[in-house]
Motif scaffolding. Structure first.
Motif, PDB file in Angstrom:
ATOM      1  N   ARG A  24      -2.750  -3.099  -7.579  1.00  0.00           N
ATOM      2  CA  ARG A  24      -3.374  -1.894  -7.663  1.00  0.00           C
ATOM      3  C   ARG A  24      -4.715  -1.617  -7.595  1.00  0.00           C
ATOM      4  O   ARG A  24      -5.293  -2.361  -8.527  1.00  0.00           O
ATOM      5  CB  ARG A  24      -2.514  -1.162  -8.738  1.00  0.00           C
ATOM      6  N   ASN A  37       1.130  -2.093  -9.460  1.00  0.00           N
ATOM      7  CA  ASN A  37       1.122  -3.345  -8.848  1.00  0.00           C
ATOM      8  C   ASN A  37       2.446  -3.706  -7.978  1.00  0.00           C
ATOM      9  O   ASN A  37       3.521  -3.647  -8.872  1.00  0.00           O
ATOM     10  CB  ASN A  37       0.867  -4.294  -9.896  1.00  0.00           C
ATOM     11  N   GLY A  97       0.081   5.201 -10.430  1.00  0.00           N
ATOM     12  CA  GLY A  97       0.034   3.933  -9.478  1.00  0.00           C
ATOM     13  C   GLY A  97       0.958   2.633 -10.053  1.00  0.00           C
ATOM     14  O   GLY A  97       1.399   2.433 -11.178  1.00  0.00           O
ATOM     15  N   GLU A 115       2.421   1.435  -3.629  1.00  0.00           N
ATOM     16  CA  GLU A 115       1.282   1.631  -4.735  1.00  0.00           C
ATOM     17  C   GLU A 115       1.115   2.974  -5.383  1.00  0.00           C
ATOM     18  O   GLU A 115       0.998   3.179  -6.430  1.00  0.00           O
ATOM     19  CB  GLU A 115      -0.176   1.119  -4.281  1.00  0.00           C
ATOM     20  N   SER A 173       0.926  -1.069   0.168  1.00  0.00           N
ATOM     21  CA  SER A 173      -0.072   0.029   0.061  1.00  0.00           C
ATOM     22  C   SER A 173       0.687   1.270  -0.096  1.00  0.00           C
ATOM     23  O   SER A 173       0.347   2.341  -0.640  1.00  0.00           O
ATOM     24  CB  SER A 173      -0.823  -0.003   1.065  1.00  0.00           C
TER      25      SER A 173
END
Length: 277
Positions: A212, A193, A191, A183, A180
């Motif tokens: 993501r 993954n 953003g 991301e 988190s």
């Protein structure tokens, strides 16, 4: 007017799949979020719409459970590919996505191979916010003098991925906390993954992924492809490996002749149902 759906999963990565070939399907962000809630809705990692395509057999649209539309989903491609193959008579189908065209072909009973295309390796293609070598990007998590994670690789498989190398498979709390955090890092303007790859052998990787817009997932197909590419570029594996994910295993091959990445894995139908709109 209600819409029928099929609940499916690929190695544990689960989807609600809607056939929109004959009737448009345009859920709002709020509707997607409500449907994706595992306590009060149908619950899924991604919502999938199968739509008409001018260039392929179908177009696959993908929403994450947070309501955001995203470019691609490898495990969903296998599920959609299987449905199209079952409905037709051929052994291969072409599926268009926001991340580009892909093909899916039969690989056995409820198993499908997807051609994920060429990995995008330049910093601008992922994209990153500044120029750097994507084999070893300048990013770390934790104290400057003793980072918990550092120097990952980055690649786009139609969607952005960063892959950290770990000495042991991280637990849920570590994946959630680190994933988190990374991301939404400024280095990734769209953003990203976040993968955590534990290389067990030159042809074997244990992978966990913070996805993501979806969070901790049991499998991520594009994430498995990204992990193989990143590991191979660093010389940690060959160009083919078994990727163990929380929900099962995927087989990834980065073909040297075509530069395409091929993913083979299972498809499972869980149930059918009807959406309330």
């Amino acid at each position: 007017m209600s819409r029928p759906f099929v609940k499916m999963n690929g190695a544990g990565n689960d989807f609600v799949v809607v056939n929109a070939l004959d009737r448009p399907f345009t859920p709002t962000t709020e509707q997607v979020r409500a449907l994706g809630d595992r306590k009060t809705g149908e619950g899924f990692d991604q919502l999938i719409s199968i739509e008409p395509s001018e260039t392929g057999d179908a177009f696959m649209r993908v929403w994450n459970s947070d309501g955001a539309m995203v470019e691609n989903c490898g495990n969903a491609l296998r599920c959609v590919g299987w449905m199209l193959l079952e409905a037709g008579s051929g052994e291969r189908v072409a599926i268009d996505t926001l991340g580009g065209m892909t093909t899916a072909s039969r690989a056995g009973d409820h198993r499908v191979t997807v051609d994920m295309g060429k990995p995008r390796l330049d910093w601008s293609e992922i994209p990153l916010s500044e120029e750097m070598d994507t084999r070893n990007i300048e990013l770390q998590v934790g104290p400057i003098d003793a980072p918990l994670l550092h120097t990952p690789g980055a690649v786009s498989m139609g969607n952005p991925h960063v892959v950290f190398f770990v000495d042991q498979t991280p637990d849920d709390a570590f994946v959630r906390g680190s994933g988190s955090l990374v991301e939404h890092h400024p280095l990734f303007p769209e953003g990203v993954n976040v993968g955590f790859a534990h290389v067990l052998a030159p042809d074997h990787i244990r992978l966990r992924v913070w996805e993501r817009g979806a969070g901790l997932t049991r499998a991520c197909g594009t994430g498995a492809c990204a992990a193989l590419v990143v590991c191979a570029r660093r010389g940690l594996t060959g160009r083919s490996a078994r990727i163990d994910v929380d929900g099962g295993e995927l087989h990834i091959r980065w073909d040297e002749a075509t530069d395409h990445v091929f993913m083979t894995g299972p498809v499972e139908i869980e149930r059918t149902g009807t959406l309330p709109f």
